[in-house]
Design an enzyme around this catalytic site. Structure first.
Site, PDB file in Angstrom:
ATOM      1  N   ARG A  57       3.557   0.603  -0.799  1.00 37.32           N
ATOM      2  CA  ARG A  57       5.043  -0.041  -1.039  1.00 37.32           C
ATOM      3  C   ARG A  57       5.155   0.035  -2.523  1.00 37.32           C
ATOM      4  NH1 ARG A  57       6.788   1.743   2.955  1.00 37.32           N
ATOM      5  NH2 ARG A  57       7.318   0.218   4.816  1.00 37.32           N
ATOM      6  N   HIS A  60       6.118   3.269  -3.843  1.00 37.56           N
ATOM      7  CA  HIS A  60       7.597   3.755  -3.282  1.00 37.56           C
ATOM      8  C   HIS A  60       8.534   3.015  -4.220  1.00 37.56           C
ATOM      9  CE1 HIS A  60       6.135   4.153   1.326  1.00 37.56           C
ATOM     10  NE2 HIS A  60       5.898   5.235   0.777  1.00 37.56           N
ATOM     11  N   GLU A 151      -4.636 -12.536   7.598  1.00 37.46           N
ATOM     12  CA  GLU A 151      -4.244 -11.210   7.535  1.00 37.46           C
ATOM     13  C   GLU A 151      -2.898 -10.805   7.769  1.00 37.46           C
ATOM     14  OE1 GLU A 151      -8.942 -10.818   8.720  1.00 37.46           O
ATOM     15  OE2 GLU A 151      -7.032 -10.507  10.156  1.00 37.46           O
TER      16      GLU A 151
END
Length: 184
Positions: A57, A60, A151
């Site tokens: 990300r 991106h 997580e």
């Protein structure tokens, strides 16, 4: 209990856990990312998968971000930021990386269940995710096995950091598609 009931319980656990994260420390992380030359993210096991999703990300949105241990990862230098996600904060390989990053002069960020851990103690910024540790299955903090709550919380926190970065930079989701893989 059926599958959708488990999903509802997981979502309730995530909501309870994520609302306890210190926003002041989270904002320090975003500021560190904005100021960094390069961004390095590390984690072991499933936390490592979350690190990879986070780095993807960041790519991106146009950041110079890397997963520690990949063959294309450059060297860490002063002015860079090193972000490590470790539930226990005691994973030996991650502790060694954290110590080295600190010695090099990078800004060190620990995202952990245990801020008093080896990794948490080395960090310049410590973000506590109050979930259960892998070995804490009987603690009653989660119906989920091992470190699942940490997580999952780590992934959602990383996504929230991306949204905050986008907000600060005035970026829209549409601008990210130009950096998305197109060889498929």
């Amino acid at each position: 209990m059926n599958t959708t009931s488990f999903t509802e319980e997981i979502l309730a656990e995530l909501n309870q856990t994520l609302t306890l994260i210190d926003d002041t420390e989270a904002e320090k992380l975003v500021a560190g990312i904005l100021q960094a030359q390069k961004i390095f993210v590390a984690g072991g096991g499933r936390s490592g998968f979350m690190a990879k999703a986070f780095v993807m990300r960041m790519m991106h949105v146009g950041l110079d971000a890397y997963v520690v241990g990949e063959t294309v990862t450059p060297n860490l230098e002063p002015g860079d930021i090193f972000i490590v996600g470790s539930g226990s904060g005691e994973t030996q390989s991650l502790a060694a990386m954290t110590e080295k990053a600190k010695d090099i002069g990078a800004l060190v960020v620990a995202i952990t269940i245990n801020p008093q851990s080896t990794i948490g103690s080395l960090a310049d910024i410590t973000i506590e995710i109050p979930a259960q540790a892998k070995a804490d299955g009987a603690s009653g903090k989660s119906i989920q096995p091992m470190g699942s709550l940490f997580e999952q919380s780590l992934l959602l926190f990383y996504d929230a950091v991306i949204l905050r970065f986008m907000d600060k930079k005035g970026l829209e989701s549409d601008t990210m598609y130009g950096r998305h893989a197109n060889l498929e």
